[in-house]
Every structure is written in structure tokens, then in C-alpha cells.
Design a protein around this motif. Structure first.
Motif, PDB file in Angstrom:
ATOM      1  N   ASP A 176     -15.229 -39.089   7.242  1.00  0.00           N
ATOM      2  CA  ASP A 176     -16.308 -39.930   6.503  1.00  0.00           C
ATOM      3  C   ASP A 176     -16.105 -39.932   5.024  1.00  0.00           C
ATOM      4  O   ASP A 176     -16.527 -39.231   4.423  1.00  0.00           O
ATOM      5  CB  ASP A 176     -17.776 -39.456   6.736  1.00  0.00           C
ATOM      6  CG  ASP A 176     -18.613 -40.742   6.417  1.00  0.00           C
ATOM      7  OD1 ASP A 176     -18.283 -41.707   5.548  1.00  0.00           O
ATOM      8  OD2 ASP A 176     -19.596 -40.924   7.359  1.00  0.00           O
ATOM      9  N   ALA A 177     -15.306 -40.951   4.531  1.00  0.00           N
ATOM     10  CA  ALA A 177     -14.805 -41.065   3.145  1.00  0.00           C
ATOM     11  C   ALA A 177     -16.010 -41.018   2.170  1.00  0.00           C
ATOM     12  O   ALA A 177     -16.388 -40.719   1.181  1.00  0.00           O
ATOM     13  CB  ALA A 177     -13.558 -42.164   2.834  1.00  0.00           C
ATOM     14  N   ASP A 178     -16.829 -42.027   2.525  1.00  0.00           N
ATOM     15  CA  ASP A 178     -18.103 -42.397   1.784  1.00  0.00           C
ATOM     16  C   ASP A 178     -18.964 -41.157   1.609  1.00  0.00           C
ATOM     17  O   ASP A 178     -19.550 -41.046   0.446  1.00  0.00           O
ATOM     18  CB  ASP A 178     -18.848 -43.708   2.612  1.00  0.00           C
ATOM     19  CG  ASP A 178     -18.087 -44.861   2.408  1.00  0.00           C
ATOM     20  OD1 ASP A 178     -17.195 -44.993   1.707  1.00  0.00           O
ATOM     21  OD2 ASP A 178     -18.423 -45.957   3.388  1.00  0.00           O
ATOM     22  N   VAL A 179     -19.577 -40.559   2.583  1.00  0.00           N
ATOM     23  CA  VAL A 179     -20.028 -39.483   2.402  1.00  0.00           C
ATOM     24  C   VAL A 179     -19.681 -38.268   1.646  1.00  0.00           C
ATOM     25  O   VAL A 179     -20.075 -37.656   1.054  1.00  0.00           O
ATOM     26  CB  VAL A 179     -20.634 -38.797   3.985  1.00  0.00           C
ATOM     27  CG1 VAL A 179     -21.356 -37.632   3.890  1.00  0.00           C
ATOM     28  CG2 VAL A 179     -21.342 -39.792   4.583  1.00  0.00           C
ATOM     29  N   ALA A 180     -18.064 -38.204   1.826  1.00  0.00           N
ATOM     30  CA  ALA A 180     -17.384 -37.064   1.189  1.00  0.00           C
ATOM     31  C   ALA A 180     -17.433 -37.429  -0.436  1.00  0.00           C
ATOM     32  O   ALA A 180     -17.687 -36.474  -1.078  1.00  0.00           O
ATOM     33  CB  ALA A 180     -15.931 -37.169   1.624  1.00  0.00           C
ATOM     34  N   ALA A 181     -17.348 -38.834  -0.558  1.00  0.00           N
ATOM     35  CA  ALA A 181     -17.489 -39.186  -1.933  1.00  0.00           C
ATOM     36  C   ALA A 181     -18.912 -38.841  -2.703  1.00  0.00           C
ATOM     37  O   ALA A 181     -18.918 -38.314  -3.732  1.00  0.00           O
ATOM     38  CB  ALA A 181     -16.961 -40.712  -2.361  1.00  0.00           C
ATOM     39  N   ALA A 182     -19.902 -39.093  -1.714  1.00  0.00           N
ATOM     40  CA  ALA A 182     -21.278 -38.832  -2.514  1.00  0.00           C
ATOM     41  C   ALA A 182     -21.554 -37.165  -2.329  1.00  0.00           C
ATOM     42  O   ALA A 182     -22.264 -36.991  -3.372  1.00  0.00           O
ATOM     43  CB  ALA A 182     -22.275 -39.286  -1.248  1.00  0.00           C
ATOM     44  N   ARG A 183     -20.790 -36.626  -1.697  1.00  0.00           N
ATOM     45  CA  ARG A 183     -20.943 -34.992  -1.975  1.00  0.00           C
ATOM     46  C   ARG A 183     -20.016 -34.626  -2.973  1.00  0.00           C
ATOM     47  O   ARG A 183     -19.942 -33.502  -3.315  1.00  0.00           O
ATOM     48  CB  ARG A 183     -20.489 -34.478  -0.669  1.00  0.00           C
ATOM     49  CG  ARG A 183     -21.535 -34.600   0.609  1.00  0.00           C
ATOM     50  CD  ARG A 183     -22.820 -34.019   0.255  1.00  0.00           C
ATOM     51  NE  ARG A 183     -23.717 -34.216   1.603  1.00  0.00           N
ATOM     52  CZ  ARG A 183     -23.607 -33.297   2.809  1.00  0.00           C
ATOM     53  NH1 ARG A 183     -22.743 -32.474   2.570  1.00  0.00           N
ATOM     54  NH2 ARG A 183     -24.622 -33.541   3.577  1.00  0.00           N
ATOM     55  N   GLY A 184     -19.319 -35.333  -3.873  1.00  0.00           N
ATOM     56  CA  GLY A 184     -18.614 -34.904  -4.890  1.00  0.00           C
ATOM     57  C   GLY A 184     -17.189 -34.544  -4.620  1.00  0.00           C
ATOM     58  O   GLY A 184     -16.593 -34.185  -5.537  1.00  0.00           O
ATOM     59  N   ILE A 185     -16.800 -34.918  -3.421  1.00  0.00           N
ATOM     60  CA  ILE A 185     -15.185 -34.727  -3.180  1.00  0.00           C
ATOM     61  C   ILE A 185     -14.501 -35.695  -3.916  1.00  0.00           C
ATOM     62  O   ILE A 185     -14.975 -36.769  -3.842  1.00  0.00           O
ATOM     63  CB  ILE A 185     -15.084 -34.540  -1.732  1.00  0.00           C
ATOM     64  CG1 ILE A 185     -15.664 -33.658  -0.873  1.00  0.00           C
ATOM     65  CG2 ILE A 185     -13.400 -34.628  -1.460  1.00  0.00           C
ATOM     66  CD1 ILE A 185     -15.570 -33.428   0.427  1.00  0.00           C
ATOM     67  N   PRO A 186     -13.403 -35.311  -4.468  1.00  0.00           N
ATOM     68  CA  PRO A 186     -12.633 -36.386  -5.292  1.00  0.00           C
ATOM     69  C   PRO A 186     -11.668 -37.043  -4.124  1.00  0.00           C
ATOM     70  O   PRO A 186     -10.582 -36.939  -4.163  1.00  0.00           O
ATOM     71  CB  PRO A 186     -11.888 -35.760  -6.389  1.00  0.00           C
ATOM     72  CG  PRO A 186     -11.650 -34.367  -5.543  1.00  0.00           C
ATOM     73  CD  PRO A 186     -13.123 -34.154  -5.027  1.00  0.00           C
ATOM     74  N   THR A 187     -12.327 -38.196  -3.645  1.00  0.00           N
ATOM     75  CA  THR A 187     -11.553 -38.832  -2.407  1.00  0.00           C
ATOM     76  C   THR A 187     -10.520 -39.461  -2.705  1.00  0.00           C
ATOM     77  O   THR A 187      -9.372 -39.666  -2.183  1.00  0.00           O
ATOM     78  CB  THR A 187     -12.372 -39.657  -1.761  1.00  0.00           C
ATOM     79  OG1 THR A 187     -12.997 -40.553  -2.617  1.00  0.00           O
ATOM     80  CG2 THR A 187     -13.673 -38.935  -1.141  1.00  0.00           C
ATOM     81  N   ARG A 188     -10.301 -40.307  -4.037  1.00  0.00           N
ATOM     82  CA  ARG A 188      -9.077 -40.792  -4.515  1.00  0.00           C
ATOM     83  C   ARG A 188      -7.904 -39.810  -4.703  1.00  0.00           C
ATOM     84  O   ARG A 188      -6.739 -40.100  -4.174  1.00  0.00           O
ATOM     85  CB  ARG A 188      -9.401 -41.500  -5.828  1.00  0.00           C
ATOM     86  CG  ARG A 188      -8.186 -42.190  -6.341  1.00  0.00           C
ATOM     87  CD  ARG A 188      -7.908 -43.604  -5.431  1.00  0.00           C
ATOM     88  NE  ARG A 188      -7.160 -44.413  -6.087  1.00  0.00           N
ATOM     89  CZ  ARG A 188      -6.570 -45.517  -5.669  1.00  0.00           C
ATOM     90  NH1 ARG A 188      -7.180 -45.799  -4.543  1.00  0.00           N
ATOM     91  NH2 ARG A 188      -5.713 -46.298  -6.307  1.00  0.00           N
ATOM     92  N   PHE A 189      -8.196 -38.560  -5.245  1.00  0.00           N
ATOM     93  CA  PHE A 189      -7.283 -37.675  -5.418  1.00  0.00           C
ATOM     94  C   PHE A 189      -6.645 -37.039  -3.937  1.00  0.00           C
ATOM     95  O   PHE A 189      -5.497 -36.872  -3.733  1.00  0.00           O
ATOM     96  CB  PHE A 189      -7.831 -36.388  -6.332  1.00  0.00           C
ATOM     97  CG  PHE A 189      -6.726 -35.305  -6.399  1.00  0.00           C
ATOM     98  CD1 PHE A 189      -5.380 -35.220  -6.992  1.00  0.00           C
ATOM     99  CD2 PHE A 189      -6.936 -34.133  -5.737  1.00  0.00           C
ATOM    100  CE1 PHE A 189      -4.777 -34.132  -7.184  1.00  0.00           C
ATOM    101  CE2 PHE A 189      -6.259 -32.963  -5.670  1.00  0.00           C
ATOM    102  CZ  PHE A 189      -5.210 -32.990  -6.402  1.00  0.00           C
ATOM    103  N   VAL A 190      -7.645 -36.601  -3.241  1.00  0.00           N
ATOM    104  CA  VAL A 190      -7.488 -35.971  -1.882  1.00  0.00           C
ATOM    105  C   VAL A 190      -6.365 -37.032  -1.022  1.00  0.00           C
ATOM    106  O   VAL A 190      -5.638 -36.745  -0.437  1.00  0.00           O
ATOM    107  CB  VAL A 190      -8.635 -35.865  -1.085  1.00  0.00           C
ATOM    108  CG1 VAL A 190      -8.481 -35.489   0.538  1.00  0.00           C
ATOM    109  CG2 VAL A 190      -9.462 -34.761  -1.748  1.00  0.00           C
ATOM    110  N   ALA A 191      -6.786 -38.474  -1.014  1.00  0.00           N
ATOM    111  CA  ALA A 191      -6.117 -39.232  -0.332  1.00  0.00           C
ATOM    112  C   ALA A 191      -4.709 -39.291  -1.060  1.00  0.00           C
ATOM    113  O   ALA A 191      -3.651 -39.414   0.003  1.00  0.00           O
ATOM    114  CB  ALA A 191      -6.687 -40.688  -0.524  1.00  0.00           C
ATOM    115  N   LEU A 192      -4.522 -39.532  -2.125  1.00  0.00           N
ATOM    116  CA  LEU A 192      -3.073 -39.455  -2.709  1.00  0.00           C
ATOM    117  C   LEU A 192      -2.309 -38.003  -2.549  1.00  0.00           C
ATOM    118  O   LEU A 192      -1.254 -38.169  -2.226  1.00  0.00           O
ATOM    119  CB  LEU A 192      -3.369 -39.717  -4.320  1.00  0.00           C
ATOM    120  CG  LEU A 192      -1.957 -39.872  -5.215  1.00  0.00           C
ATOM    121  CD1 LEU A 192      -1.019 -41.094  -4.676  1.00  0.00           C
ATOM    122  CD2 LEU A 192      -1.913 -40.127  -6.685  1.00  0.00           C
ATOM    123  N   ALA A 193      -2.989 -36.890  -2.743  1.00  0.00           N
ATOM    124  CA  ALA A 193      -2.188 -35.813  -2.254  1.00  0.00           C
ATOM    125  C   ALA A 193      -1.976 -35.719  -0.782  1.00  0.00           C
ATOM    126  O   ALA A 193      -0.832 -35.121  -0.566  1.00  0.00           O
ATOM    127  CB  ALA A 193      -3.269 -34.336  -2.638  1.00  0.00           C
TER     128      ALA A 193
END
Length: 295
Positions: A176-193
Motif C-alpha cells: 500500500d504505497a499511499d499508507v506507506a507515504a503517510a507513514r513517512g516512508i520515502p516511496t519515490r526513493f524506494v521505488a527507484l532503488a
């Protein structure tokens, strides 16, 4: 009738021949080691590929990996380095430009024919052995020498370390990318990595099974594992086991034949998936029956 039996015997000997098997086995030990590394890497990263619905991306990256390897073959450079360059270029482009699924699929659909066309052009210009050309598409059982094995093991270790370091945030972002972003996870960086790690894994896979059949190791084992379990621990374990059986079993079967390794790997992988799917369907029916009886 006799001619038919003779033809069948010739076909069987082309598919499976175990004459001088012991001597041949010593010649492909590098391929077996590389295949084992690929099984572990492909089995683990394939779980996230399935969770993130990125099977199409694997194929797109493999086409540019093929183009990079073909260019390296033409210009006399290291084929692994060329494959890596093509894979990472595709992975970064998809990661940066394809944040949304619709955009990602469009970018992949543009990159795939471009990469395949470039690869075919480079192979057409290459004056060397035709086996080298064919091997980039469908794999070669004896293509892994000592320097290549070192490259493949090194790349595999990098991917495994990257996955272990990113496992929790990557799992959260995949579910769940939206919830992960709301929890402070850098989803953009995670996706690119993750795309970079996927690019490395594809480059490793192309060296063993060829560019056209990478999906059989980076998608099918994980898809099979998900048919029989939903456990966050058991699914990666089963995926790795299925990938190892597919690639190492394919190498061992292809050893005695004159055919490329890829038909054996893909067939084993497909059979595993079919069996797991049947088991999954049977379990689902059993669960529904229990629910109806309880109701």
C-alpha cells in the motif's frame, strides 16, 4: 513404423542424452553456480515484482539489457558490463518516468521494441560465431567463464544486500504505497532503488536464460508460490526453491542435449506453476466447502 521409431529416437537423443555426462558436468560447473545465485536472487526479487505488478517491466528491462549486451559483443567489450548498462538505463527511465502504472506501461511499451530493434541491429552487424548471437536471446549452458562468474556473483550479492536492507519499507510500499507515504516512508526513493535492483537482477538473468525468457525466473516462481501460500515468510522461501529447481534442473537436463538451456528452464518453471495453481484451486474449493458447511 520403423522410420517413425527412428525419428522418435533421434528426437529423444536431441532432448536428453546422458552419454559422457560426468565429463560434461565438469565443464558447466560455473553455469551451475551462476544458476544457483540467479535462483536465489530471482526468487526473492520476483516476490516484489508480483506484489508491485511489474512483470511487464521485467520484459522491458530485458530488451534493453539485450541491446547493451549485443553492443558489447559487437564492439568487443565485456558482455556483462554491456548488459548491466542496458538494464540500469531501462530501470532508471522506468523508475523516473513511470510513477503511475499507466505511464509505466506506456514507457515500457516504447522501450521494448526500441531495445529489441537495437539488439537485432548489433547482432546483424556482429561477424562472430552465431552461437554467441543466439545465446543472448535464449541462453547458453557453457557461456559462463570465470570472470563472468565473478561478475554474476558480485551482482547477485549486491542485489541480495539491497533487498535485505530495504525489505520492510519495500514490503510496506509494495502492499500500500499511499499508507506507506503517510507513514513517512520515502516511496519515490524506494521505488527507484527497487528498479535499480531489478535492473541488476535482469542483467544477471540474461546471461543464463537469455533476454526473451527472463520472466520464467523473475516472475513464474513467485507467481507459483503465491498460489499456494500468502505467508510473508513462506512465499519468498517457496519462490527461491522453485527458481532454484527451475534453473539448476534446466542446466542439468540441457547438459546432454544440443538445445539451448531456456526450453528446459521454462518448462520446469511452467510445470511448477501449473501444479501450484491446481493445488491453490483445490484449497480454495475446500475452504469454500468448509465455510458453506459452517454456515
Amino acid at each position: 513404423m520403423i522410420l517413425h521409431l527412428a525419428a522418435s529416437g533421434d528426437l529423444w537423443s536431441q532432448l536428453f542424452s546422458f552419454a559422457d555426462y560426468g565429463e560434461l558436468l565438469a565443464l558447466v560447473k560455473n553455469s551451475i553456480f551462476a544458476g544457483a545465485v540467479l535462483g536465489v536472487v530471482g526468487g526473492l526479487i520476483g516476490v516484489f515484482v508480483m506484489q508491485r505488478d511489474m512483470a511487464f517491466a521485467v520484459h522491458g528491462i530485458s530488451e534493453l539489457s539485450f541491446a547493451g549486451a549485443s553492443a558489447a559483443l559487437l564492439f568487443g567489450a565485456n558482455v556483462v558490463v554491456g548488459s548491466l548498462f542496458g538494464s540500469l538505463l531501462a530501470a532508471v527511465l522506468i523508475g523516473l518516468l513511470g510513477a503511475k502504472a499507466r505511464d509505466r506501461n506506456s514507457i515500457i511499451a516504447v522501450l521494448m521494441p526500441f531495445g529489441l530493434g537495437l539488439g537485432i541491429l548489433f547482432l546483424a552487424l556482429y561477424p562472430g560465431r552465431s552461437a554467441n548471437k543466439f545465446g543472448l536471446l535464449t541462453g547458453q549452458i557453457v557461456s559462463v567463464d570465470d570472470p563472468q562468474l565473478g561478475w554474476l556473483i558480485g551482482i547477485g550479492v549486491v542485489v541480495l544486500i539491497g533487498l535485505l536492507l530495504m525489505w520492510r519499507p519495500l514490503s510496506f510500499d509494495s502492499l500500500d504505497a499511499d499508507v506507506a507515504a503517510a507513514r513517512g516512508i520515502p516511496t519515490r526513493f524506494v521505488a527507484l532503488a527497487f528498479m535499480v535492483l531489478l535492473g541488476l537482477a535482469v542483467a544477471v538473468s540474461v546471461q543464463i536464460v537469455g533476454a526473451l525468457l527472463v520472466l520464467s525466473l523473475l516472475v513464474t516462481p513467485a507467481a507459483a508460490a503465491m498460489r499456494v501460500s500468502s505467508s510473508p515468510l513462506l512465499v519468498p522461501v517457496l519462490s527461491v526453491v522453485f527458481a532454484l529447481v527451475s534453473v539448476v534442473g534446466g542446466i542439468l537436463l540441457a547438459l546432454g542435449s544440443s538445445l539451448p538451456i531456456s526450453p528446459y528452464v521454462t518448462t520446469i518453471s511452467f510445470v511448477i506453476y501449473v501444479v501450484c495453481r491446481l493445488v491453490g484451486v483445490r484449497r480454495e474449493r475446500g475452504s469454500r466447502r468448509l465455510v458453506s458447511q459452517a454456515g
